[in-house]
Design a protein around this motif. Structure first.
Motif, PDB file in Angstrom:
ATOM      1  N   THR A  24       0.798  -1.228   0.000  1.00  0.00           N
ATOM      2  CA  THR A  24       0.000   0.000   0.000  1.00  0.00           C
ATOM      3  C   THR A  24       0.834   1.283   0.000  1.00  0.00           C
ATOM      4  O   THR A  24       0.271   2.377   0.001  1.00  0.00           O
ATOM      5  CB  THR A  24      -0.971   0.014   1.196  1.00  0.00           C
ATOM      6  N   ASN A  25       2.155   1.152  -0.029  1.00  0.00           N
ATOM      7  CA  ASN A  25       3.038   2.320  -0.113  1.00  0.00           C
ATOM      8  C   ASN A  25       3.365   2.574  -1.579  1.00  0.00           C
ATOM      9  O   ASN A  25       4.284   1.980  -2.136  1.00  0.00           O
ATOM     10  CB  ASN A  25       4.318   2.090   0.696  1.00  0.00           C
ATOM     11  N   PHE A  26       2.613   3.450  -2.206  1.00  0.00           N
ATOM     12  CA  PHE A  26       2.775   3.681  -3.637  1.00  0.00           C
ATOM     13  C   PHE A  26       4.136   4.256  -4.005  1.00  0.00           C
ATOM     14  O   PHE A  26       4.567   4.133  -5.142  1.00  0.00           O
ATOM     15  CB  PHE A  26       1.665   4.581  -4.159  1.00  0.00           C
ATOM     16  N   ALA A  27       4.848   4.853  -3.062  1.00  0.00           N
ATOM     17  CA  ALA A  27       6.161   5.433  -3.362  1.00  0.00           C
ATOM     18  C   ALA A  27       7.166   4.373  -3.793  1.00  0.00           C
ATOM     19  O   ALA A  27       8.067   4.660  -4.584  1.00  0.00           O
ATOM     20  CB  ALA A  27       6.687   6.204  -2.159  1.00  0.00           C
ATOM     21  N   SER A  28       7.012   3.134  -3.305  1.00  0.00           N
ATOM     22  CA  SER A  28       7.970   2.079  -3.659  1.00  0.00           C
ATOM     23  C   SER A  28       7.453   1.147  -4.751  1.00  0.00           C
ATOM     24  O   SER A  28       8.131   0.199  -5.128  1.00  0.00           O
ATOM     25  CB  SER A  28       8.314   1.253  -2.411  1.00  0.00           C
ATOM     26  N   LEU A  29       6.275   1.410  -5.276  1.00  0.00           N
ATOM     27  CA  LEU A  29       5.609   0.506  -6.210  1.00  0.00           C
ATOM     28  C   LEU A  29       6.479   0.104  -7.399  1.00  0.00           C
ATOM     29  O   LEU A  29       6.567  -1.069  -7.740  1.00  0.00           O
ATOM     30  CB  LEU A  29       4.315   1.165  -6.705  1.00  0.00           C
ATOM     31  N   ALA A  30       7.120   1.060  -8.034  1.00  0.00           N
ATOM     32  CA  ALA A  30       7.908   0.772  -9.237  1.00  0.00           C
ATOM     33  C   ALA A  30       9.080  -0.165  -8.950  1.00  0.00           C
ATOM     34  O   ALA A  30       9.556  -0.849  -9.857  1.00  0.00           O
ATOM     35  CB  ALA A  30       8.419   2.066  -9.858  1.00  0.00           C
ATOM     36  N   ALA A  39       1.467   4.839  -8.835  1.00  0.00           N
ATOM     37  CA  ALA A  39       0.085   5.024  -8.407  1.00  0.00           C
ATOM     38  C   ALA A  39       0.042   6.268  -7.540  1.00  0.00           C
ATOM     39  O   ALA A  39       1.010   6.577  -6.836  1.00  0.00           O
ATOM     40  CB  ALA A  39      -0.421   3.805  -7.650  1.00  0.00           C
ATOM     41  N   ARG A  40      -1.069   6.980  -7.617  1.00  0.00           N
ATOM     42  CA  ARG A  40      -1.211   8.184  -6.806  1.00  0.00           C
ATOM     43  C   ARG A  40      -2.669   8.308  -6.374  1.00  0.00           C
ATOM     44  O   ARG A  40      -3.588   8.060  -7.147  1.00  0.00           O
ATOM     45  CB  ARG A  40      -0.742   9.416  -7.556  1.00  0.00           C
ATOM     46  N   ARG A 150      11.396  -9.471  -2.375  1.00  0.00           N
ATOM     47  CA  ARG A 150      12.721  -8.842  -2.242  1.00  0.00           C
ATOM     48  C   ARG A 150      12.633  -7.574  -1.392  1.00  0.00           C
ATOM     49  O   ARG A 150      13.422  -7.380  -0.474  1.00  0.00           O
ATOM     50  CB  ARG A 150      13.270  -8.521  -3.636  1.00  0.00           C
ATOM     51  N   VAL A 151      11.652  -6.722  -1.673  1.00  0.00           N
ATOM     52  CA  VAL A 151      11.523  -5.461  -0.933  1.00  0.00           C
ATOM     53  C   VAL A 151      11.077  -5.716   0.509  1.00  0.00           C
ATOM     54  O   VAL A 151      11.648  -5.149   1.441  1.00  0.00           O
ATOM     55  CB  VAL A 151      10.545  -4.514  -1.667  1.00  0.00           C
TER      56      VAL A 151
END
Length: 155
Positions: A24-30, A39-40, A150-151
């Motif tokens: 749910t943390n869109f900052a790390s999505l890519a 996503a924003r 991995r993340v």
């Protein structure tokens, strides 16, 4: 609910709450998602909870597109799901992550249901460049879950 059109699962050596936080943390999505690059949040609600909306920017090779999504389930450490609309008006898919605690972390299951009308499925093939959307989604889910692992495990 009916059988998903595509699904995949993976064991992750991290607490379900940690994995949910990554999802749910869109900052790390890519850094972990195979197709959705960004996503924003849009609208007043800027967090994962039912009714919140976001725009997802996707890519398959040289093709790119955006979708508008509405969160349908958001249970920290358990479930994150959303319904996808094309052009903000046509329902095309439901996506869901389910997290089940295990002795070593959690099992993560990613599922999708293609709910597009038949004519929209044809348009979707052209827009996304994926003639076999279910097969394409399944392959991307495997890559996505490997990236999530991995993340979430800190690798």
């Amino acid at each position: 609910m009916s059988e998903p059109s595509a699904s995949a699962s993976i064991e992750i050596a991290a607490a379900p709450e940690r994995v949910y936080e990554v999802i749910t943390n869109f900052a790390s999505l890519a850094s972990w998602n195979a197709e959705c690059l960004n996503a924003r949040w849009i609208g007043e609600v800027k967090e994962a909870r039912p009714g919140a909306r976001f725009v997802g920017d996707n890519r398959n090779g040289a093709r790119s597109w955006s979708t508008t999504c509405t969160v349908t389930a958001a249970e920290p450490g358990r479930t994150f799901a959303y319904q996808v609309r094309a052009a903000g008006v046509m329902d095309i898919a439901i996506w869901r992550f389910d997290l089940t605690p295990t002795a070593g972390g959690c099992l993560v299951e990613q599922k999708t249901w293609n709910i597009a009308r038949p004519w929209m499925k044809m348009v979707g093939r052209l827009v996304t460049g994926a003639p076999d959307r279910a097969g394409h989604n399944r392959a991307n889910m495997v890559r996505t879950l490997e990236g999530l692992k991995r993340v979430a495990e800190g690798g």
